[in-house]
Write a protein that holds these residues in place. Structure first.
Motif, PDB file in Angstrom:
ATOM      1  N   SER A  44      13.982 -22.602  -5.099  1.00 40.85           N
ATOM      2  CA  SER A  44      15.024 -22.885  -3.910  1.00 40.85           C
ATOM      3  C   SER A  44      15.119 -21.476  -3.198  1.00 40.85           C
ATOM      4  N   VAL A  45      15.376 -20.364  -3.898  1.00 44.87           N
ATOM      5  CA  VAL A  45      15.408 -18.984  -3.136  1.00 44.87           C
ATOM      6  C   VAL A  45      14.096 -18.654  -2.401  1.00 44.87           C
ATOM      7  N   THR A  46      12.877 -19.095  -2.995  1.00 43.10           N
ATOM      8  CA  THR A  46      11.712 -18.624  -2.311  1.00 43.10           C
ATOM      9  C   THR A  46      11.532 -19.529  -0.968  1.00 43.10           C
ATOM     10  N   VAL A  47      12.067 -20.744  -1.116  1.00 42.43           N
ATOM     11  CA  VAL A  47      11.915 -21.634   0.106  1.00 42.43           C
ATOM     12  C   VAL A  47      12.762 -21.346   1.249  1.00 42.43           C
ATOM     13  N   LEU A  48      14.041 -21.032   0.669  1.00 43.94           N
ATOM     14  CA  LEU A  48      15.100 -20.571   1.659  1.00 43.94           C
ATOM     15  C   LEU A  48      14.730 -19.267   2.386  1.00 43.94           C
ATOM     16  N   LEU A  49      14.042 -18.281   1.623  1.00 41.65           N
ATOM     17  CA  LEU A  49      13.657 -17.020   2.219  1.00 41.65           C
ATOM     18  C   LEU A  49      12.469 -17.216   2.996  1.00 41.65           C
ATOM     19  N   GLY A  50      11.597 -18.038   2.945  1.00 42.81           N
ATOM     20  CA  GLY A  50      10.288 -18.438   3.763  1.00 42.81           C
ATOM     21  C   GLY A  50      10.951 -19.042   5.316  1.00 42.81           C
ATOM     22  N   ALA A  51      12.073 -19.994   5.193  1.00 40.88           N
ATOM     23  CA  ALA A  51      12.332 -20.794   6.169  1.00 40.88           C
ATOM     24  C   ALA A  51      13.269 -19.545   6.792  1.00 40.88           C
ATOM     25  N   MET A  87      12.879 -18.252  11.012  1.00 40.22           N
ATOM     26  CA  MET A  87      13.811 -18.517  12.060  1.00 40.22           C
ATOM     27  C   MET A  87      14.437 -17.191  12.315  1.00 40.22           C
ATOM     28  N   VAL A  88      14.177 -16.111  11.890  1.00 37.81           N
ATOM     29  CA  VAL A  88      14.986 -15.083  12.151  1.00 37.81           C
ATOM     30  C   VAL A  88      14.913 -14.431  13.821  1.00 37.81           C
ATOM     31  N   ALA A  89      13.561 -14.954  14.402  1.00 42.37           N
ATOM     32  CA  ALA A  89      13.556 -14.559  15.648  1.00 42.37           C
ATOM     33  C   ALA A  89      13.927 -15.463  16.644  1.00 42.37           C
ATOM     34  N   ARG A  90      13.850 -16.803  16.711  1.00 36.77           N
ATOM     35  CA  ARG A  90      14.395 -17.822  17.356  1.00 36.77           C
ATOM     36  C   ARG A  90      15.829 -18.213  17.088  1.00 36.77           C
ATOM     37  N   ASP A  91      16.368 -18.010  15.897  1.00 39.13           N
ATOM     38  CA  ASP A  91      17.651 -18.443  15.522  1.00 39.13           C
ATOM     39  C   ASP A  91      18.134 -17.520  14.423  1.00 39.13           C
ATOM     40  N   PRO A  92      18.625 -16.417  14.791  1.00 39.98           N
ATOM     41  CA  PRO A  92      19.230 -15.366  14.037  1.00 39.98           C
ATOM     42  C   PRO A  92      20.538 -15.887  13.266  1.00 39.98           C
ATOM     43  N   ALA A  93      21.204 -16.830  13.861  1.00 38.30           N
ATOM     44  CA  ALA A  93      22.361 -17.198  13.118  1.00 38.30           C
ATOM     45  C   ALA A  93      22.112 -18.214  11.841  1.00 38.30           C
ATOM     46  N   ALA A 136      19.311 -18.283  10.533  1.00 37.01           N
ATOM     47  CA  ALA A 136      18.530 -17.348   9.407  1.00 37.01           C
ATOM     48  C   ALA A 136      19.390 -16.670   8.591  1.00 37.01           C
ATOM     49  N   ASP A 137      20.646 -16.420   9.365  1.00 41.69           N
ATOM     50  CA  ASP A 137      21.777 -15.535   8.210  1.00 41.69           C
ATOM     51  C   ASP A 137      22.312 -16.783   7.364  1.00 41.69           C
ATOM     52  N   GLU A 138      22.471 -17.934   7.784  1.00 46.90           N
ATOM     53  CA  GLU A 138      23.050 -18.599   6.958  1.00 46.90           C
ATOM     54  C   GLU A 138      22.039 -19.206   5.630  1.00 46.90           C
ATOM     55  N   LEU A 139      20.634 -19.235   6.121  1.00 47.30           N
ATOM     56  CA  LEU A 139      19.612 -19.479   5.105  1.00 47.30           C
ATOM     57  C   LEU A 139      19.859 -18.405   3.980  1.00 47.30           C
ATOM     58  N   LEU A 140      19.807 -17.153   4.757  1.00 42.61           N
ATOM     59  CA  LEU A 140      19.873 -16.078   3.568  1.00 42.61           C
ATOM     60  C   LEU A 140      21.051 -16.132   2.805  1.00 42.61           C
ATOM     61  N   GLU A 141      21.998 -16.400   3.318  1.00 42.27           N
ATOM     62  CA  GLU A 141      23.354 -16.634   2.465  1.00 42.27           C
ATOM     63  C   GLU A 141      23.223 -17.567   1.347  1.00 42.27           C
ATOM     64  N   ARG A 142      22.540 -18.742   1.744  1.00 37.47           N
ATOM     65  CA  ARG A 142      22.278 -19.667   0.861  1.00 37.47           C
ATOM     66  C   ARG A 142      21.169 -19.398  -0.468  1.00 37.47           C
ATOM     67  N   ALA A 143      20.165 -18.479   0.275  1.00 41.07           N
ATOM     68  CA  ALA A 143      19.360 -17.900  -0.806  1.00 41.07           C
ATOM     69  C   ALA A 143      20.101 -17.091  -1.723  1.00 41.07           C
ATOM     70  N   GLN A 144      20.778 -16.050  -1.246  1.00 40.70           N
ATOM     71  CA  GLN A 144      21.674 -15.019  -2.239  1.00 40.70           C
ATOM     72  C   GLN A 144      22.593 -15.793  -3.247  1.00 40.70           C
TER      73      GLN A 144
END
Length: 420
Positions: free
Chosen positions: A248-255, A259-265, A267-275
């Protein structure tokens, strides 16, 4: 010349250390023999009374009880001898019925051992305790002779008085004599005390050892099965828990990377879920690692580890630990898991209001006793984890006994060899 002198000094020191170690071990062996010699004398007198009252018929009714005591004491002596030397293999269980016991070769050998150990073995054990006391008392006499009453006996054997320094030094020389006797005769006395047990309590040539071989084979098979079961449990925990979290961490980090370029907010939510998933995976890995060998055993020892289990138990639990020395790590780990599983069973099934865990060292064995005041009726085949406990214990050539009558209380007792 100096090198030769130093070598001779080192050799003499090593010889003295070995002699002291051998004498100390002999004293310990002789003293431990008292633990079976005193009961041997009591059982011997009990059997004599039973034989004398046999003509009235009372002795015939009493016979099974002293015979069971004889067999239990003989087994205890086999374990004692095994702790001080080669294992004494037990023969087939002897009968307790009088008619069968009279013609049983094992019972006759045990009776011969009982007679010798309850007399000569008891005398040697007393000497093994009294000689060191006498040696210390007499050797140290010059240190306190002036404080003793003038008419007091000077020596440990009850003769002589001391009124001057020469008298006190003479008593000290007697103490040195006791020490020399211990160094010279102590090991031989220990061998003499144990010789009847090794000769008479071991399985004789007429005994079929196939049962013992079958028992060892079954124990080994159970140990291997328990090991395989434990490996499957660890693999399942890693596969179903930590591995899924890491995927799950790998999938979330890939997503998040996409998304980091077009939707930073987003991407930040996905990184929080990955953490969060990574933290959960780390917690599950720690749980699995603790189930393999709890680090609390290395950090706090068996007493601290059991206290931690009691603190986390849903049922109020009291811990009593009297283990003078550390056991092998595998033995302590087994003891930890036995108590953990037993307390889990108590919390889930017993309805108990209180539990007690006792751990004590008993002559080279670790004895665990878990008691509760619950409803009782514990069944090893009822899926309560007792089968897994028995397999863990059998892997160390230990024993497990369970007493759980309906209505309670329940007592689980486990004995483990400390050095296994």
């Amino acid at each position: 010349m100096a090198v030769r002198t130093e070598t001779a000094h080192t050799g003499l020191k090593d010889t003295v250390v070995r002699a002291l170690g051998t004498a100390g071990a002999a004293i310990g062996q002789l003293a431990s023999g008292l633990g079976t010699a005193f009961p041997a004398l009591i059982v011997l007198l009990w059997l004599a009374v039973t034989a004398l009252t046999g003509v009235t018929g009372v002795g015939l009714l009493m016979a099974p009880a002293p015979l069971r005591a004889l067999h239990a004491l003989a087994e205890r002596e086999r374990r004692r001898l095994g702790r001080w030397g080669p294992e004494v293999l037990a023969p087939d269980p002897p009968p307790t019925r009088l008619r069968a016991a009279l013609v049983d070769a094992t019972t006759r050998r045990e009776l011969r051992w009982l007679t010798q150990h309850g007399t000569l073995g008891l005398l040697l054990g007393l000497l093994g305790v009294l000689l060191p006391i006498s040696a210390v008392r007499d050797s140290a006499f010059p240190l306190y002779w002036k404080l003793a009453p003038k008419d007091a006996t000077a020596t440990s054997i009850g003769i002589g008085t001391a009124h001057s320094w020469p008298d006190a030094l003479a008593v000290a020389l007697l103490g040195v004599g006791w020490i020399l006797i211990l160094l010279g005769l102590g090991p031989g006395m220990a061998r003499l005390q144990g010789r009847p047990g090794r000769a008479l309590l071991a399985a004789g040539p007429e005994t079929d050892l196939s049962l013992r071989v079958a028992e060892l084979t079954a124990t080994r098979a159970a140990a291997l099965d328990a090991h395989a079961t434990e490996l499957r449990r660890i693999e399942r925990s890693l596969h179903d828990g930590a591995q899924n979290r890491l995927v799950s961490v790998t999938v979330l980090l890939g997503a998040a990377r996409r998304m980091v370029a077009r939707d930073p907010a987003g991407a930040d939510e996905l990184l929080e879920r990955a953490q969060s998933a990574a933290e959960q995976a780390l917690a599950e890995l720690r749980t699995v690692s603790r189930s393999i060998l709890p680090p609390v055993l290395a950090d706090r020892g068996l007493e601290g580890a059991l206290s931690g289990l009691a603190a986390n138990c849903a049922v109020p639990c009291r811990i009593v630990v009297d283990v003078p020395a550390r056991c092998a790590a595998s033995v302590e780990a087994t003891a930890y898991f036995v108590v953990a599983e037993a307390l889990t069973n108590i919390a889930k099934h017993s309805g108990a209001a209180h539990a007690t865990v006792t751990a004590r060292g008993d002559g080279g064995r670790l004895v665990l006793c878990v008691e509760d005041d619950g409803r009782g009726g514990a069944d090893e085949h009822g899926g309560s984890g007792l089968t897994g406990i028995r397999r863990r214990v059998a892997a160390h050539d230990g024993t497990l006994s369970l007493a759980s009558p309906p209505g309670g209380p329940t007592t689980l007792k486990v004995e483990l060899p400390c050095g296994s």
